[in-house]
Design an enzyme around this catalytic site. Sequence first.
Site, PDB file in Angstrom:
ATOM      1  N   TYR A  69       2.934  38.520 -10.728  1.00  0.00           N
ATOM      2  CA  TYR A  69       4.124  37.727 -11.077  1.00  0.00           C
ATOM      3  C   TYR A  69       5.078  38.550 -11.940  1.00  0.00           C
ATOM      4  O   TYR A  69       6.295  38.579 -11.703  1.00  0.00           O
ATOM      5  CB  TYR A  69       3.663  36.464 -11.820  1.00  0.00           C
ATOM      6  N   SER A  91      12.640  35.345 -14.494  1.00  0.00           N
ATOM      7  CA  SER A  91      11.802  34.641 -15.477  1.00  0.00           C
ATOM      8  C   SER A  91      11.862  35.409 -16.786  1.00  0.00           C
ATOM      9  O   SER A  91      12.259  36.592 -16.802  1.00  0.00           O
ATOM     10  CB  SER A  91      10.361  34.627 -14.948  1.00  0.00           C
TER      11      SER A  91
END
Length: 261
Positions: free
Chosen positions: A156, A143
């Site tokens: 995350y 990401s």
Amino acid sequence: MSLSGKTAIITGSTSGIGLAIARALGNEGANVMLNGFGDPAAIARVKAEIAAANAGRVDYHGADMSKPAEIADLVAKTNATFGSVDIVVNNAGIQFVAPVEKFPTEKWDAIIAINLSSAFHTIHHALPLMKARKWGRIINISSAHGLVASAEKTAYVAAKHGILGLTKSVALEASNTGVTCNAICPGWVLTPLVQQQIDARAKAQGVTVKQANDALLGEKQPQLQFTTPEQIAALAVFLCSDAASNMQGTQLVSDGGWTAQ
Ligand code: NAD
């Protein structure tokens, strides 16, 4: 370019980015092993749809990617069903947003297990199969949060940074075996994972979903548009091509300028 005769496992492919990658690899002729949660009838429809558009075969395995024994079974069953495991796309992921002091331990553990440790387990089991056949592609979905941080996303961000480290280390070990290991770093992609965050922001801030959507993009991405799942899938297809055979331990970023700042 054709991936006919190759077999791909795409974790978390019942929705969003994973589903687009499964469709795209299937369109290139690969056998596809779907994975992820969802309504069985919807999963059966996806399976039939990919099979109809695809020269290869399609199957589904319901492994919970937080469970190492189920991941081992996913790789073993794929190998038994199709005769090889040539491509692994580590895509399954979840999100939870809260300040670190209030972050529930079980949410931390689940995000690390699903977004990071699952990739270790698939690679652990699949890499020997790829090396034996002298060809393989491991693609880890990281990401923009693998490169930079945002507040309230500790688990995350840690997992997505971690997966880039895993990618580099596996790449060193796989070098000169015919196997490559690379990552893709998307910025915002409008999938259920992001829609939940937009809806939560709209509720918390008392604004419309459209206003929350625009604010989410404006905060991070100079290009005020989402990357599409299909654009991420095209990068995965590229990483499987001969053109990418000397890409090793790196990442492809499609983030609308997010990490250029
Ligand atoms: P999504 O919610 O649409 O899909 C997630 C998939 O993972 C689903 O198929 C779901 O069933 C599966 N999954 C969740 N927990 C699982 C478990 N325990 N076992 C097996 N499958 C499980 O999300 P998405 O946006 O398509 O995200 C896919 C990946 O892309 C994730 O790793 C996410 O972090 C990453 N990513 C997404 C964005 C974005 O903006 N959407 C940006 C960067 C990275």
